[in-house]
Each structure stands twice: as C-alpha cells, then as structure tokens.
Scaffold this motif. Structure first.
Motif, PDB file in Angstrom:
ATOM      1  N   HIS A  58       0.425  -1.552  -0.204  1.00  0.00           N
ATOM      2  CA  HIS A  58       0.262  -0.088   0.138  1.00  0.00           C
ATOM      3  C   HIS A  58       1.205   1.399   0.311  1.00  0.00           C
ATOM      4  CE1 HIS A  58      -4.039  -2.584   0.966  1.00  0.00           C
ATOM      5  NE2 HIS A  58      -2.622  -3.270   1.142  1.00  0.00           N
ATOM      6  N   HIS A 238      -2.477 -12.184   3.454  1.00  0.00           N
ATOM      7  CA  HIS A 238      -2.614 -12.203   4.795  1.00  0.00           C
ATOM      8  C   HIS A 238      -2.997 -14.065   4.521  1.00  0.00           C
ATOM      9  CE1 HIS A 238      -2.756  -7.984   6.127  1.00  0.00           C
ATOM     10  NE2 HIS A 238      -3.531  -8.282   5.070  1.00  0.00           N
ATOM     11  N   ASN A 305       3.439  -5.523   2.593  1.00  0.00           N
ATOM     12  CA  ASN A 305       2.105  -4.472   2.800  1.00  0.00           C
ATOM     13  C   ASN A 305       1.824  -3.327   3.501  1.00  0.00           C
ATOM     14  OD1 ASN A 305      -0.490  -5.137   3.318  1.00  0.00           O
ATOM     15  ND2 ASN A 305      -0.694  -5.513   5.011  1.00  0.00           N
TER      16      ASN A 305
END
Ligand SMILES: [Zn+2]
Length: 407
Positions: A58, A238, A305
């Motif tokens: 992100h 995840h 992430n």
C-alpha cells in the motif's frame, strides 16, 4: 552491447560468468564474453540475480504512523484510525510519501510492485489517482500494477459499486477485494469476479485475516475461481485464518487452493504485529501456514503490505528484511527451507503477478540486481548491499560502500 557484467555468480556451485545486456534484455550469459560493451561492470564474484518483486503493498498510507496512533495494536483500530486519516490526506502529501516508498523499493533492488490503491466515498479517488500517476511517471524505474482496492467494503457503502467500476475504467490493472469487511463475503467475491470478467483483469483479495478459522471464505473463493475458469489469475493476501486450521483438515483446503492456482501472499510484518492481540501469554504467530502451502504445491510469496502506519509501524520496503522476519516466524530457517525463501521474493511473486519476460535468462527483460555477496544462498542471510539495480537494462540505483576493519 550496452552493458556487460564480468565475473558474476548466477548459481551456487557453478563457475562465474559474464552477463551481457542489450536493448533492455539479457543478451548473452557466458563466461569470457569477447564482445565489448559501452559499459562494463566488474562483478568480482558477487551475485547477479533477477530483481525482487513486491507482490502486495500500500503506497498511499505509508509513513503516517505518527499522525494517528493505533494504541491497541489491533486490526480493528488500525482500520479505524486510518479511515479517520484518509479524508485529510492531500494529493501532494500522498505523492511525496508514495514516491519515498518507490525510491526505497528500487534502492533495495525491487523493480516490480503490485500496489493496492484504495478509494471510497469519504476520500474519493485522491490516493488512487496518485498511484495511477506514479505508474506512468516511474514506468522506466519500476513497474507498478495498480489494484482497485475497496478497503472499506463495497456493498456497505453507498456509491462504492459505481466507484469500483469507475476505478477499472480509469485503468486499474487488477480488481481488488476484501470479503471479510463487507455485508456478505460471498456477495463481495461474486461481484469482484463479475467486474474482473467484464474488464478481463486478474483478481487480488485481502482474504481471511483473523486469528481464528471461523468465517473463512477461501474454499468458496477457490471453488468460484475454478468455476469461472480463473485458475492462475487470483491472489490472496494474509490468509492467516488458515493457520488456525488443524493439519488434517488443512490438507484438503490447501489442495483446493493449489487446484485453483491461487497464489498466497504471506505478509508477516503486518500479521505478526496485528495478530493474536487477545492472547495474554504464549502468543500465537497468526500467520498463514507457509510451509504447508509450499509443500502442498501452492505458489507462496512473501510481501511487505505496509510501511510505518497503523497496520505495520515499521519497515523499510526491503524484501530481504521480510525474508529475515519470515524465516523464524514461518519456520523457514532450516537449510532445506532457506533454499526456497529467495524464490518467495522473486520467481513466485513474478508468477503471481503474471509477469512475462521475468528472470535471468537470455531474451528476458534485464530487470536485475547485483548484490554484495558471493553466494546465492547468502542473499537472504547476509542482507547484502544492492550494488547496482537495472530496470530493462537501465541503471536505476547504485550503492557504494567503503569498508575497513582492523583485523
Ligand atoms: Zn494489504
């Protein structure tokens, strides 16, 4: 030739070789290449390898951890504080922080990244549009795949379905999803597939992110993937809930994931931080079962992430740091296991992202990194300096070190 690396190691137990690069491609791999190049780089026995592939990141919410603190360290609070922050983030602010992340990635030897760029009615497309802008701006430095990511859900927010469609029309490369954060996970998954098929794009879900096995939808997703003929085109990030499933029961689920060709992104920096916050002692790791997935034939990757926000209040964007975290946390430290870790940062995510022309082979794109270690096995252990990074044959980063020691 444009550039020749002299005396580099591309595999352990084999002699050093030269590697020539021309017109953005790997042109020749052979010892003692006789042709000349405009630029020659002395490898001195150091490792030359395909550049790293960051499969799940992100950009827009990196480096905001001090603006609103996640005091409980839970996923719930991370989502809440970030949702409060998002409407306040300006284009300039997002642009500056995202660029900082991209610089860190390239300096660390990463030349491809899949960026989950989010949007919702409260923040509009501000951050999403910045990521599209960066994809174009830095296309000669790093390939950015943009995922249309509905972090706050699709059906529980008025107008989000329309925004998902609009994001694809704006040019997103991949349809994102987050079944656990919506009215019905099944409705959510079905909608993402219908949108992906409409635009002919791949799919990437934030999937089953919890400490327990209740409410998992991975089996539904895998069956749906097969039913829709989407094998090899779906990734999940995840998947920590699968770590809570007993080994006997897990086998069947893993076979199903493998048959669906779903790639799994383990995100240890985030999952170790947010997971098992309710445990008072003997705290669980709350990670997806990387070894069992790998041994079951699933394409498993390690990814970053988040960098320094409420979800992950640390990190540098260097995938070798993620590998060092994963080795003890996922029990990948044994000698046989170690040998599989580098692939989880390179060839596995390249496969997950559907990259063509990836790898250190003649005719492939020269997306390469020269690292300051003499063995391929040493790359994940030594955290070696990334001496030179090439993007389609062009030097996009270098590092120079002067070192001395008294003995
Ligand atoms: Zn994510």
């Amino acid at each position: 030739m444009d550039l020749i690396f002299r005396n580099v190691r591309i595999a352990d137990g084999k002699p050093l070789t030269d590697v020539a690069v021309h017109n953005g491609k790997v042109a020749i791999i052979s010892p003692g290449i006789t042709v000349r190049a405009r630029q020659e780089v002395q490898g001195n026995g150091n490792v030359l390898m395909p550049a790293f592939v960051e499969g799940h990141l992100h950009l827009e919410k990196a480096y905001v951890m001090h603006r609103k603190v996640n005091r409980t360290g839970t996923l719930k609070e991370a989502i809440a504080v970030t949702a409060e922050l998002k409407p306040m983030l300006t284009r300039e602010d997002i642009l500056e922080r995202s660029t900082q992340v991209l610089r860190s990635l390239v300096q660390a030897g990463t030349t491809h990244v899949r960026a989950h760029a989010e949007f919702d009615p409260s923040q509009g497309f501000t951050g999403f549009d910045v990521v599209l802008e960066l994809r174009k701006k830095f296309r000669d430095m790093i390939d950015i795949q943009v995922v249309a990511f509905p972090q706050e859900g699709i059906f529980k927010l008025p107008g989000m379905k329309h925004m998902m469609f609009a994001a694809m029309e704006k040019g997103a490369d991949v349809v994102g999803g987050i079944p656990y954060n919506d009215r019905s996970p099944f409705e959510h998954i079905d909608y993402v597939f219908s949108l992906a098929k409409q635009f002919g794009k791949d799919i990437d879900f934030h999937q089953d992110f919890a400490d327990t096995a209740e409410n998992m939808t991975i089996e539904y997703l895998a069956r749906k993937t097969i039913k829709e003929g989407y094998e090899g085109r779906v990734c999940v990030g995840h998947l920590t809930s699968l770590g809570a499933v007993a080994a006997e029961q897990r086998v069947g689920i893993i076979s199903l994931i493998r048959d669906a060709g779903i790639s799994v992104m383990c995100l240890p920096a985030t999952d170790l931080h947010l997971g098992a916050r309710g445990d008072s002692h003997n705290v669980r790791r709350s990670l997806t079962p990387v070894r069992a997935l790998r041994d079951g034939g699933v394409n498993v990757c390690l990814a970053t992430n988040n960098i320094r926000n409420a979800f992950t209040p640390y990190g540098t964007g260097d995938l070798l740091n993620i590998a060092q975290l994963a080795m003890p946390a996922c029990h990948l430290g044994g000698a046989d296991d170690q040998a599989t870790v580098l692939g989880m940062l390179t060839t596995n995510p390249a496969k997950a992202l559907g990259l063509d022309n990836y790898g250190l082979e003649t005719g492939k794109n020269a997306d390469l990194v020269l690292v300051d270690t003499q063995s391929v096995a040493g790359v994940i252990l030594d955290l070696p300096a990334r001496l030179m990074v090439l993007k389609r044959g062009k030097i996009v980063a270098t590092s120079n070190y002067n070192r001395s020691i008294a003995f």
